[in-house]
Design a protein around this motif. Sequence first.
Motif, PDB file in Angstrom:
ATOM      1  N   GLU A  50       0.829  -1.199   0.000  1.00 31.02           N
ATOM      2  CA  GLU A  50       0.000   0.000   0.000  1.00 31.02           C
ATOM      3  C   GLU A  50       0.865   1.250   0.000  1.00 31.02           C
ATOM      4  OE1 GLU A  50      -0.274  -2.277   2.626  1.00 31.02           O
ATOM      5  OE2 GLU A  50      -1.773  -3.481   1.610  1.00 31.02           O
ATOM      6  N   GLY A  51       1.070   1.832  -1.193  1.00 31.00           N
ATOM      7  CA  GLY A  51       1.856   3.057  -1.296  1.00 31.00           C
ATOM      8  C   GLY A  51       3.242   2.881  -0.712  1.00 31.00           C
ATOM      9  N   CYS A  52       3.620   3.794   0.118  1.00 29.70           N
ATOM     10  CA  CYS A  52       4.946   3.749   0.750  1.00 29.70           C
ATOM     11  C   CYS A  52       4.824   3.467   2.233  1.00 29.70           C
ATOM     12  CB  CYS A  52       5.690   5.057   0.508  1.00 29.70           C
ATOM     13  SG  CYS A  52       6.258   5.244  -1.171  1.00 29.70           S
ATOM     14  N   LEU A  53       4.014   2.500   2.592  1.00 31.06           N
ATOM     15  CA  LEU A  53       3.838   2.168   3.995  1.00 31.06           C
ATOM     16  C   LEU A  53       4.931   1.255   4.520  1.00 31.06           C
ATOM     17  CD1 LEU A  53      -0.021   1.668   4.148  1.00 31.06           C
ATOM     18  CD2 LEU A  53       1.323   3.664   4.816  1.00 31.06           C
ATOM     19  N   GLY A  54       5.882   0.909   3.673  1.00 32.57           N
ATOM     20  CA  GLY A  54       6.954   0.028   4.094  1.00 32.57           C
ATOM     21  C   GLY A  54       8.307   0.581   3.695  1.00 32.57           C
ATOM     22  N   THR A  55       9.337  -0.060   4.197  1.00 38.30           N
ATOM     23  CA  THR A  55      10.724   0.315   3.904  1.00 38.30           C
ATOM     24  C   THR A  55      11.287  -0.668   2.885  1.00 38.30           C
ATOM     25  OG1 THR A  55      10.979   1.141   6.165  1.00 38.30           O
ATOM     26  CG2 THR A  55      13.000   0.673   4.935  1.00 38.30           C
ATOM     27  N   VAL A  56      11.981  -0.129   1.886  1.00 41.45           N
ATOM     28  CA  VAL A  56      12.681  -0.957   0.909  1.00 41.45           C
ATOM     29  C   VAL A  56      14.119  -1.103   1.389  1.00 41.45           C
ATOM     30  CG1 VAL A  56      13.489  -1.107  -1.478  1.00 41.45           C
ATOM     31  CG2 VAL A  56      11.199  -0.203  -0.992  1.00 41.45           C
ATOM     32  N   TYR A  57      14.616  -2.349   1.437  1.00 42.37           N
ATOM     33  CA  TYR A  57      15.983  -2.634   1.869  1.00 42.37           C
ATOM     34  C   TYR A  57      16.802  -3.016   0.644  1.00 42.37           C
ATOM     35  CZ  TYR A  57      14.128  -2.572   6.573  1.00 42.37           C
ATOM     36  OH  TYR A  57      13.533  -2.169   7.755  1.00 42.37           O
ATOM     37  N   ILE A  58      17.893  -2.299   0.421  1.00 35.97           N
ATOM     38  CA  ILE A  58      18.762  -2.547  -0.726  1.00 35.97           C
ATOM     39  C   ILE A  58      20.138  -2.957  -0.217  1.00 35.97           C
ATOM     40  CG2 ILE A  58      19.897  -1.549  -2.745  1.00 35.97           C
ATOM     41  CD1 ILE A  58      17.478   0.345  -3.012  1.00 35.97           C
ATOM     42  N   THR A  59      20.544  -4.164  -0.572  1.00 35.04           N
ATOM     43  CA  THR A  59      21.898  -4.626  -0.284  1.00 35.04           C
ATOM     44  C   THR A  59      22.751  -4.250  -1.482  1.00 35.04           C
ATOM     45  OG1 THR A  59      21.096  -6.471   1.024  1.00 35.04           O
ATOM     46  CG2 THR A  59      23.363  -6.625   0.199  1.00 35.04           C
ATOM     47  N   THR A  60      23.756  -3.448  -1.230  1.00 35.83           N
ATOM     48  CA  THR A  60      24.643  -3.015  -2.299  1.00 35.83           C
ATOM     49  C   THR A  60      26.079  -3.216  -1.836  1.00 35.83           C
ATOM     50  OG1 THR A  60      25.280  -1.174  -3.736  1.00 35.83           O
ATOM     51  CG2 THR A  60      24.280  -0.585  -1.612  1.00 35.83           C
ATOM     52  N   GLY A  61      26.536  -4.443  -2.002  1.00 33.59           N
ATOM     53  CA  GLY A  61      27.883  -4.803  -1.575  1.00 33.59           C
ATOM     54  C   GLY A  61      28.699  -5.341  -2.728  1.00 33.59           C
ATOM     55  N   GLY A  62      28.567  -4.740  -3.887  1.00 31.67           N
ATOM     56  CA  GLY A  62      29.212  -5.289  -5.072  1.00 31.67           C
ATOM     57  C   GLY A  62      30.323  -4.437  -5.622  1.00 31.67           C
ATOM     58  N   TRP A  63      31.314  -4.138  -4.793  1.00 32.42           N
ATOM     59  CA  TRP A  63      32.408  -3.317  -5.302  1.00 32.42           C
ATOM     60  C   TRP A  63      33.710  -3.725  -4.641  1.00 32.42           C
ATOM     61  CZ3 TRP A  63      31.534  -0.728  -9.508  1.00 32.42           C
ATOM     62  CH2 TRP A  63      32.508   0.136  -9.987  1.00 32.42           C
ATOM     63  N   GLY A  64      34.539  -4.438  -5.360  1.00 31.50           N
ATOM     64  CA  GLY A  64      35.901  -4.677  -4.903  1.00 31.50           C
ATOM     65  C   GLY A  64      36.198  -5.997  -4.241  1.00 31.50           C
ATOM     66  N   ALA A  65      35.240  -6.630  -3.611  1.00 28.85           N
ATOM     67  CA  ALA A  65      35.482  -7.901  -2.923  1.00 28.85           C
ATOM     68  C   ALA A  65      34.878  -9.040  -3.747  1.00 28.85           C
ATOM     69  CB  ALA A  65      34.861  -7.869  -1.533  1.00 28.85           C
ATOM     70  N   PRO A  66      35.304 -10.284  -3.500  1.00 25.98           N
ATOM     71  CA  PRO A  66      34.687 -11.406  -4.212  1.00 25.98           C
ATOM     72  C   PRO A  66      33.173 -11.439  -3.957  1.00 25.98           C
ATOM     73  CG  PRO A  66      36.668 -12.114  -3.087  1.00 25.98           C
ATOM     74  CD  PRO A  66      36.397 -10.705  -2.626  1.00 25.98           C
ATOM     75  N   CYS A 106      24.093 -11.014  -8.867  1.00 28.49           N
ATOM     76  CA  CYS A 106      25.435 -11.289  -8.357  1.00 28.49           C
ATOM     77  C   CYS A 106      26.432 -10.677  -9.337  1.00 28.49           C
ATOM     78  CB  CYS A 106      25.622 -12.796  -8.210  1.00 28.49           C
ATOM     79  SG  CYS A 106      27.207 -13.230  -7.488  1.00 28.49           S
ATOM     80  N   THR A 107      26.645  -9.389  -9.209  1.00 27.09           N
ATOM     81  CA  THR A 107      27.554  -8.680 -10.107  1.00 27.09           C
ATOM     82  C   THR A 107      28.168  -7.497  -9.377  1.00 27.09           C
ATOM     83  OG1 THR A 107      27.748  -7.650 -12.286  1.00 27.09           O
ATOM     84  CG2 THR A 107      25.785  -7.096 -11.032  1.00 27.09           C
ATOM     85  N   TYR A 108      29.314  -7.056  -9.833  1.00 26.03           N
ATOM     86  CA  TYR A 108      29.875  -5.815  -9.309  1.00 26.03           C
ATOM     87  C   TYR A 108      28.972  -4.688  -9.768  1.00 26.03           C
ATOM     88  CZ  TYR A 108      33.933  -8.540  -8.068  1.00 26.03           C
ATOM     89  OH  TYR A 108      34.748  -9.478  -7.511  1.00 26.03           O
ATOM     90  N   HIS A 109      28.775  -3.699  -8.925  1.00 23.97           N
ATOM     91  CA  HIS A 109      27.801  -2.666  -9.235  1.00 23.97           C
ATOM     92  C   HIS A 109      27.959  -1.452  -8.317  1.00 23.97           C
ATOM     93  CE1 HIS A 109      26.035  -4.682  -5.779  1.00 23.97           C
ATOM     94  NE2 HIS A 109      25.430  -3.534  -5.549  1.00 23.97           N
ATOM     95  N   PHE A 110      27.173  -0.443  -8.609  1.00 21.99           N
ATOM     96  CA  PHE A 110      26.976   0.694  -7.726  1.00 21.99           C
ATOM     97  C   PHE A 110      25.525   1.121  -7.870  1.00 21.99           C
ATOM     98  CE2 PHE A 110      28.339   2.368 -11.785  1.00 21.99           C
ATOM     99  CZ  PHE A 110      27.534   3.485 -12.000  1.00 21.99           C
ATOM    100  N   ALA A 133      20.523   0.698 -10.105  1.00 17.09           N
ATOM    101  CA  ALA A 133      21.650  -0.203  -9.873  1.00 17.09           C
ATOM    102  C   ALA A 133      22.330  -0.413 -11.219  1.00 17.09           C
ATOM    103  CB  ALA A 133      21.163  -1.523  -9.297  1.00 17.09           C
ATOM    104  N   LYS A 134      23.625  -0.108 -11.268  1.00 19.60           N
ATOM    105  CA  LYS A 134      24.364  -0.142 -12.527  1.00 19.60           C
ATOM    106  C   LYS A 134      25.580  -1.050 -12.410  1.00 19.60           C
ATOM    107  CE  LYS A 134      23.026   4.507 -13.947  1.00 19.60           C
ATOM    108  NZ  LYS A 134      22.573   4.281 -15.309  1.00 19.60           N
ATOM    109  N   ASP A 135      25.853  -1.763 -13.485  1.00 19.48           N
ATOM    110  CA  ASP A 135      27.071  -2.566 -13.512  1.00 19.48           C
ATOM    111  C   ASP A 135      28.246  -1.655 -13.885  1.00 19.48           C
ATOM    112  OD1 ASP A 135      27.179  -2.277 -16.316  1.00 19.48           O
ATOM    113  OD2 ASP A 135      26.422  -4.296 -16.694  1.00 19.48           O
ATOM    114  N   ASP A 192      18.656  -2.662 -12.559  1.00 16.62           N
ATOM    115  CA  ASP A 192      17.476  -2.566 -11.697  1.00 16.62           C
ATOM    116  C   ASP A 192      17.242  -1.098 -11.395  1.00 16.62           C
ATOM    117  OD1 ASP A 192      15.288  -3.490 -10.092  1.00 16.62           O
ATOM    118  OD2 ASP A 192      16.523  -3.258  -8.298  1.00 16.62           O
ATOM    119  N   SER A 193      15.973  -0.731 -11.244  1.00 15.58           N
ATOM    120  CA  SER A 193      15.661   0.649 -10.870  1.00 15.58           C
ATOM    121  C   SER A 193      14.400   0.665 -10.022  1.00 15.58           C
ATOM    122  CB  SER A 193      15.497   1.536 -12.102  1.00 15.58           C
ATOM    123  OG  SER A 193      14.397   1.124 -12.868  1.00 15.58           O
ATOM    124  N   LEU A 194      14.295   1.687  -9.224  1.00  9.97           N
ATOM    125  CA  LEU A 194      13.158   1.902  -8.345  1.00  9.97           C
ATOM    126  C   LEU A 194      12.882   3.389  -8.326  1.00  9.97           C
ATOM    127  CD1 LEU A 194      11.150   1.066  -6.028  1.00  9.97           C
ATOM    128  CD2 LEU A 194      13.075   1.416  -4.457  1.00  9.97           C
TER     129      LEU A 194
END
Length: 182
Positions: free
Chosen positions: A108-124, A139-143, A158-160, A167-169
């Motif tokens: 319902e609209g923005c009644l919740g929180t979106v959680y974004i894991t963005t850990g795709g830079w530099g590590a395996p 599963c890709t390197y990204h920002f 989200a960009k490679d 992905d976009s929101l």
Amino acid sequence: MFNDERWYFYDWGGVRIIVLNSEAMLSQIRGDQVEWLEGVLASTPPCMWKIVCFHRNVYFSGGHGNASDLQAYWVPLFDKYDVDVVFQGHNHHYHRTKPLRGNRIVWEGCLGTVYITTGGWGAPLYDVVPQRYTVYENCTYHFVLVSVFGNGTLLFEAKDPSGYTFDSLKLYKGASVCVLLI
């Protein structure tokens, strides 16, 4: 604004960016930071975007499990004060959840929180394990590029490494309405 640089917030236009220390001692996570966070969230103007950032994952997406201490002490405040987006790392991949409130999926609209894991830079990279609350994973390197528009719109892309948006929101918040555009 700053709290000894261990956790702090910054207002940038219509966005309040809150940075927490998920690596702190449990006594700080459930004590000092909770008290400070509640004050910061309570003082945020209603039409201002609220984005929270920290390291460990609140919701599992593969690699490391849920940070149950953060779920217990921080998520209730995110729900109470309508935090829009939480950026987290720790897992080395990209993962975006459906809007969550009270550990449940809401649409319902923005009644919740979106959680974004963005850990795709530099590590395996880690494999992603889709969950019932998963909207998109990769599963890709990204920002993640965040664009703020004067008409009350936030765009997350989200960009490679080549700049391709995988992905976009888009979120829109007016004076009295908030709409999630997936």
